[in-house]
Design a protein around this motif. Structure first.
Motif, PDB file in Angstrom:
ATOM      1  N   MET A 266     -24.797  20.540 -52.598  1.00 40.32           N
ATOM      2  CA  MET A 266     -24.359  21.318 -53.760  1.00 40.32           C
ATOM      3  C   MET A 266     -23.206  20.655 -54.509  1.00 40.32           C
ATOM      4  N   ALA A 267     -22.653  19.581 -53.942  1.00 39.11           N
ATOM      5  CA  ALA A 267     -21.494  18.936 -54.562  1.00 39.11           C
ATOM      6  C   ALA A 267     -21.841  18.412 -55.948  1.00 39.11           C
ATOM      7  N   SER A 268     -20.913  18.638 -56.897  1.00 41.73           N
ATOM      8  CA  SER A 268     -21.168  18.086 -58.226  1.00 41.73           C
ATOM      9  C   SER A 268     -21.044  16.565 -58.186  1.00 41.73           C
ATOM     10  N   ALA A 269     -20.321  16.058 -57.169  1.00 39.53           N
ATOM     11  CA  ALA A 269     -20.286  14.606 -56.973  1.00 39.53           C
ATOM     12  C   ALA A 269     -21.494  14.132 -56.170  1.00 39.53           C
ATOM     13  N   GLY A 270     -22.436  15.030 -55.954  1.00 38.78           N
ATOM     14  CA  GLY A 270     -23.675  14.688 -55.259  1.00 38.78           C
ATOM     15  C   GLY A 270     -24.832  15.111 -56.143  1.00 38.78           C
ATOM     16  N   PRO A 271     -25.919  15.580 -55.586  1.00 32.72           N
ATOM     17  CA  PRO A 271     -27.046  15.996 -56.426  1.00 32.72           C
ATOM     18  C   PRO A 271     -26.813  17.328 -57.147  1.00 32.72           C
ATOM     19  N   ASP A 272     -25.687  18.001 -56.869  1.00 35.18           N
ATOM     20  CA  ASP A 272     -25.340  19.246 -57.566  1.00 35.18           C
ATOM     21  C   ASP A 272     -26.489  20.253 -57.502  1.00 35.18           C
ATOM     22  N   MET A 273     -27.036  20.409 -56.326  1.00 32.45           N
ATOM     23  CA  MET A 273     -28.204  21.285 -56.190  1.00 32.45           C
ATOM     24  C   MET A 273     -27.805  22.748 -56.284  1.00 32.45           C
ATOM     25  N   GLN A 274     -28.715  23.535 -56.846  1.00 36.83           N
ATOM     26  CA  GLN A 274     -28.521  24.972 -56.959  1.00 36.83           C
ATOM     27  C   GLN A 274     -29.245  25.642 -55.790  1.00 36.83           C
ATOM     28  N   CYS A 275     -28.877  26.880 -55.513  1.00 39.39           N
ATOM     29  CA  CYS A 275     -29.503  27.614 -54.414  1.00 39.39           C
ATOM     30  C   CYS A 275     -31.027  27.578 -54.525  1.00 39.39           C
ATOM     31  N   VAL A 276     -31.508  27.778 -55.787  1.00 36.94           N
ATOM     32  CA  VAL A 276     -32.951  27.919 -55.969  1.00 36.94           C
ATOM     33  C   VAL A 276     -33.697  26.585 -55.872  1.00 36.94           C
ATOM     34  N   ASP A 277     -32.956  25.472 -55.752  1.00 35.95           N
ATOM     35  CA  ASP A 277     -33.644  24.197 -55.522  1.00 35.95           C
ATOM     36  C   ASP A 277     -34.275  24.168 -54.139  1.00 35.95           C
ATOM     37  N   CYS A 278     -33.630  24.813 -53.179  1.00 35.96           N
ATOM     38  CA  CYS A 278     -34.223  24.930 -51.837  1.00 35.96           C
ATOM     39  C   CYS A 278     -34.924  26.279 -51.673  1.00 35.96           C
ATOM     40  N   HIS A 279     -34.233  27.329 -52.098  1.00 38.45           N
ATOM     41  CA  HIS A 279     -34.818  28.669 -52.013  1.00 38.45           C
ATOM     42  C   HIS A 279     -35.722  28.848 -53.229  1.00 38.45           C
ATOM     43  N   THR A 280     -36.812  28.125 -53.215  1.00 39.39           N
ATOM     44  CA  THR A 280     -37.726  28.156 -54.352  1.00 39.39           C
ATOM     45  C   THR A 280     -38.447  29.504 -54.388  1.00 39.39           C
ATOM     46  N   ALA A 281     -38.982  29.829 -55.537  1.00 38.16           N
ATOM     47  CA  ALA A 281     -39.649  31.124 -55.665  1.00 38.16           C
ATOM     48  C   ALA A 281     -41.030  30.954 -56.283  1.00 38.16           C
ATOM     49  N   GLN A 282     -41.965  31.755 -55.783  1.00 41.54           N
ATOM     50  CA  GLN A 282     -43.274  31.889 -56.390  1.00 41.54           C
ATOM     51  C   GLN A 282     -43.387  33.358 -56.784  1.00 41.54           C
ATOM     52  N   LYS A 283     -43.577  33.605 -58.051  1.00 39.42           N
ATOM     53  CA  LYS A 283     -43.688  34.988 -58.514  1.00 39.42           C
ATOM     54  C   LYS A 283     -42.547  35.846 -57.995  1.00 39.42           C
ATOM     55  N   HIS A 284     -41.344  35.324 -58.115  1.00 35.46           N
ATOM     56  CA  HIS A 284     -40.134  36.048 -57.720  1.00 35.46           C
ATOM     57  C   HIS A 284     -40.021  36.332 -56.228  1.00 35.46           C
ATOM     58  N   GLN A 285     -40.876  35.698 -55.404  1.00 30.22           N
ATOM     59  CA  GLN A 285     -40.710  35.838 -53.957  1.00 30.22           C
ATOM     60  C   GLN A 285     -39.944  34.598 -53.495  1.00 30.22           C
ATOM     61  N   MET A 286     -38.709  34.813 -53.069  1.00 30.10           N
ATOM     62  CA  MET A 286     -37.863  33.679 -52.708  1.00 30.10           C
ATOM     63  C   MET A 286     -38.222  33.159 -51.320  1.00 30.10           C
ATOM     64  N   LEU A 287     -38.096  31.840 -51.169  1.00 29.65           N
ATOM     65  CA  LEU A 287     -38.247  31.247 -49.846  1.00 29.65           C
ATOM     66  C   LEU A 287     -36.925  31.414 -49.098  1.00 29.65           C
ATOM     67  N   GLY A 288     -37.027  31.773 -47.838  1.00 26.03           N
ATOM     68  CA  GLY A 288     -35.817  31.915 -47.035  1.00 26.03           C
ATOM     69  C   GLY A 288     -35.459  33.363 -46.809  1.00 26.03           C
ATOM     70  N   LYS A 289     -34.808  33.599 -45.686  1.00 27.37           N
ATOM     71  CA  LYS A 289     -34.348  34.948 -45.328  1.00 27.37           C
ATOM     72  C   LYS A 289     -33.339  34.797 -44.206  1.00 27.37           C
ATOM     73  N   MET A 290     -32.713  35.882 -43.831  1.00 29.81           N
ATOM     74  CA  MET A 290     -31.697  35.795 -42.787  1.00 29.81           C
ATOM     75  C   MET A 290     -32.112  36.621 -41.583  1.00 29.81           C
ATOM     76  N   TYR A 291     -31.773  36.109 -40.395  1.00 34.14           N
ATOM     77  CA  TYR A 291     -32.175  36.789 -39.168  1.00 34.14           C
ATOM     78  C   TYR A 291     -31.307  37.993 -38.816  1.00 34.14           C
ATOM     79  N   SER A 292     -30.422  38.371 -39.726  1.00 29.89           N
ATOM     80  CA  SER A 292     -29.729  39.639 -39.528  1.00 29.89           C
ATOM     81  C   SER A 292     -30.656  40.790 -39.900  1.00 29.89           C
ATOM     82  N   VAL A 293     -31.653  40.504 -40.759  1.00 30.21           N
ATOM     83  CA  VAL A 293     -32.544  41.566 -41.241  1.00 30.21           C
ATOM     84  C   VAL A 293     -34.027  41.193 -41.158  1.00 30.21           C
TER      85      VAL A 293
END
Lengths: 219, 522
Positions: free
Chosen positions: B220-247
């Motif tokens: 996420m570093a701006s001195a790096g690829p400056d990636m945004q959350c959604v670059d990894c947590h991609t979405a198809q039809k507003h269904q995001m990839l990723g979740k947390m094991y708390s829920v």
């Protein structure tokens, strides 16, 4: 006494390479084991693997040499004089008694050496090589999805490898000392470096083995 | 001569092998260069929303904005309404409990416990408008808050205790005219502040990630690829990839490093073999909570103390809360070495009404895994420990009502009366309350996935392969070189070695003594 060519060039090369490799494998191996710190863990692993492969290459050549020259027969264990040789190290050596076994080019190992070296060559080294290869490659069935050959864990492999390592280190220490028990303190060492050694002639042989079993009076 | 030649050949070969092995392969891996290239291309909006007439008409309430969005982005609202962001629950299979609908809606945690009865405050982070209690209408598409995620003006704020409604200060027209792809600001506004403050919950998600250095997060570093959350947590039809094991409980829909980096990304084969049993995060996130502290321990049992009838707060020398009358006592940690566990991607949860044993530490979520399980790998986790309120007679956790919506409704943060808070809270979750409460020790496991360090800072071999206090000292079920050994073999082996040394020394000394005597005698 007669100056004889006892250890041939390859034999000496093989011996010293093996000595260095075992020493090096011992140091790096016990660093991997967590007993000592020397090179740093990652380097120790890298060096240990490299030395192990080098050792394998050396072993292949050594086996070839042993069989083509027939030298493997030198290592056939024998009961003859085994007791006398043991008694020599316990008693005779302190009384300046002669070696019970005559060292010749055709028979350069005493019965104790034959026994120990045969044990190393036939048991300890093969066990180390096999456990070492398993240690190195036990993940390959997983990688290539040969699930039937999957190895559950390292524990048995590692413990067997460690037992062998302790035996080899102990051998190494004893071996270093026994070098000094030749005809003179340095004669064995010189022989393994130059290949040449002063060996007793036919006439010296007469007062050899049999007498050694009797207590010898110091002059 | 032949023999010497023969010997030299062998020597040459052995030397060659050593050189070959030491030389290694150190060329810069092209896959990484390709990834950098790929993420260097930043998307630009294809249209300028400030030009659209629909967004220029005066918006009175936020639902008007949603209506305007839907008028062009037809069908998108129904996609959002399928998402966990909207529903705050998903249907999961939980080992031993069966198929259950779980999520923020009904699962408890050991921070602020749960949303039931507290929606007015907690649901500020719901992507809807007006989820103020359990009666919220999840099928009204006009309540979808498009702006929370798509505001690119960084001026959109949801109101405190507003159940998801925007703050009065927000210029809805301005925001609606500056929408686009979500960036770290959108996601971070909620996800960096879970648990009631910066970095409280996760430990690896905090405001430092709005603009991190490479040391904090190499992606996420701006001195790096400056990636945004959604670059990894991609979405198809507003269904995001990723979740947390708390829920969540199932091994699905996970964001994995391998998606971009492949399963065996190292030049070194020994490192690649580690990936069978070790997750990337374990070596590549050596520390978390790198910049600001995260909460490690929360003791609710001390909550409710008052000074002159007024609630108060205590801070430590660094200005971090260590006591709050409304919440109890806290312990925090910064620049932490994670804990490590075997994890196969499945989890179980304490669910409302489950019986607990007050003498044992209760695991609010249990992450499954073991060495023998081929799906398991070693993962880094944050463990959050707490003492939280439970019903002594019914032996289950209590959902207390914390937030006061109307005067006298039992909200603990106003009335400081556990009996009332418990009674009102348990009414919300429709469970009987005995009237007797106590505090039970609980634990939660939070996998650490963010704050990936530059590769030079990765965990080094000897940090785990060591006998003393290694990172994996408590991860069991397998033999690890450098850490493990057979005590018997080591003792016997050292014994044999010592005996050999003693033998050699005694024998040698005796020979020297005998030799000297003999020499003197002559």
């Amino acid at each position: 006494m007669k100056r004889e060519y006892v250890y041939r060039a390859f034999e000496r090369f093989w011996h010293w390479m093996q000595a260095m490799l075992i020493l090096f494998l011992g140091i790096t191996g016990f660093e991997i084991h967590g007993s000592i710190r020397f090179f740093g863990y990652d380097q120790a692993v890298r060096y240990h693997n490299t030395a192990a492969i080098s050792f394998l290459v050396l072993i292949v050549f050594a086996i070839f040499w042993h069989f083509t020259t027939g030298e493997w027969r030198q290592y056939l264990p024998t009961w003859k004089n085994l007791r006398a040789q043991a008694e020599y190290y316990v008693f005779g050596i302190f009384r300046n008694a002669p070696h019970p076994t005559k060292k010749t080019v055709l028979s350069k190992l005493n019965p104790l050496q034959k026994l120990v070296y045969a044990g190393l060559k036939a048991l300890v080294i093969p066990v180390m090589v096999i456990s070492g290869l398993l240690y190195m490659f036990y993940r390959y069935p997983h990688r290539y999805e040969v699930l039937g050959l999957n190895v559950g864990g390292l524990e048995v492999i590692a413990v067997v490898h460690t037992i062998g390592a302790f035996l080899l280190v102990s051998f190494f220490v004893a071996h270093l000392y026994l070098i000094t028990t030749g005809h003179t303190v340095t004669s064995n060492l010189k022989a393994m470096i130059t290949g040449y050694e002063e060996l007793p002639e036919e006439s010296d042989e007469k007062k050899s083995s049999v007498e050694a079993n009797e207590p010898v009076l110091t002059k | 001569m032949k023999r010497i030649f023969f010997g030299l050949i062998v020597f040459g070969m052995v030397l060659g092998m050593i050189m070959l092995a030491l030389h290694g392969k150190s060329t810069e891996s092209t896959p990484l260069a390709k990834l950098n290239e790929q993420y260097a291309k930043k998307t630009k909006a294809s249209v300028d929303h400030s030009m659209f007439q629909q967004l220029k008409k005066r918006f009175v309430k936020p639902q008007d904005v949603t209506a305007a969005c839907i008028s062009c982005h037809n069908g998108r609202a129904s996609e959002v309404m399928q998402s966990t962001h909207w529903n705050w629950e998903r249907t999961e299979y939980i080992a031993g409990k069966g198929i259950r609908a779980i999520g923020k809606r009904n699962v408890l945690n050991n921070y602020c416990i749960g949303i039931s009865g507290n929606q007015q405050s907690c649901n500020r982070c719901h992507i809807g408008y007006g989820y103020s209690d359990a009666s919220f209408n999840f099928s009204d598409s006009l309540n979808v808050d498009c702006l929370a995620c798509h505001d690119n003006s960084a001026t959109y704020v949801k109101a405190i205790d507003g159940a998801g409604m925007p703050d009065k200060s927000v210029d809805l027209n301005y925001v609606a005219q500056h929408v686009g792809k979500p960036d770290r600001t959108n996601c971070g506004t909620c996800h960096f502040f879970g648990g009631g403050g910066n970095n409280v919950k996760h430990g690896d998600l905090e405001q430092a990630l709005f603009d991190p250095t490479r040391d904090v997060d190499v992606h996420m570093a701006s001195a790096g690829p400056d990636m945004q959350c959604v670059d990894c947590h991609t979405a198809q039809k507003h269904q995001m990839l990723g979740k947390m094991y708390s829920v969540s409980s199932m091994n699905r829909n996970r964001v994995e490093c391998e998606h971009c980096h492949s399963a065996m990304p190292h030049a070194d084969d020994v490192l690649n073999e580690h990936t069978y049993k070790v997750a990337c995060q374990t070596c590549h996130i050596p520390i978390y909570a790198k910049v600001n502290p995260t909460k490690l321990n929360w003791d609710w049992s001390t909550a409710g103390k008052l000074k002159n009838g007024e609630p108060y707060e205590e801070k430590d020398s660094s200005g971090t809360d260590i006591y709050m009358s409304i919440k109890g006592s806290f312990k925090w940690g910064k620049q932490l070495r994670p804990d490590y566990i075997w994890f196969n991607g499945t989890a179980s949860h304490y669910l409302l009404g489950d019986t607990l044993d007050p003498l044992k530490v209760l695991e609010i979520n249990t992450l499954y895994g073991s060495y023998d399980d081929p799906d398991s790998k070693i993962y880094p986790v944050k463990i959050h420990r707490a003492k939280q309120i439970y019903d002594v007679v019914n032996k289950y956790l209590i959902q207390p009502k914390l937030v006061e919506v109307k005067a006298g409704d039992g909200g603990f943060w106003k009335e400081f009366n556990w009996e009332r808070a418990d009674e009102e809270g348990m009414k919300q979750v429709r469970l009987p309350y005995s009237g007797k409460y106590g505090f039970v020790e609980t634990e939660m496991y939070w996998p650490i996935n963010h704050m990936v360090s530059p590769k030079e800072q990765s965990v080094q071999c000897a940090e785990c392969h060591t006998r003393e206090n290694g990172r994996l000292a408590r991860v069991g079920g397998f033999y690890m070189p450098g850490r493990d050994y057979s005590t018997i073999v080591d003792r016997l082996g050292v014994g044999v070695l010592i005996l050999t040394l003693i033998g050699v020394i005694l024998h040698g000394t005796a020979r020297v003594v005998v030799y000297r005597k003999r020499k003197d005698a002559k």
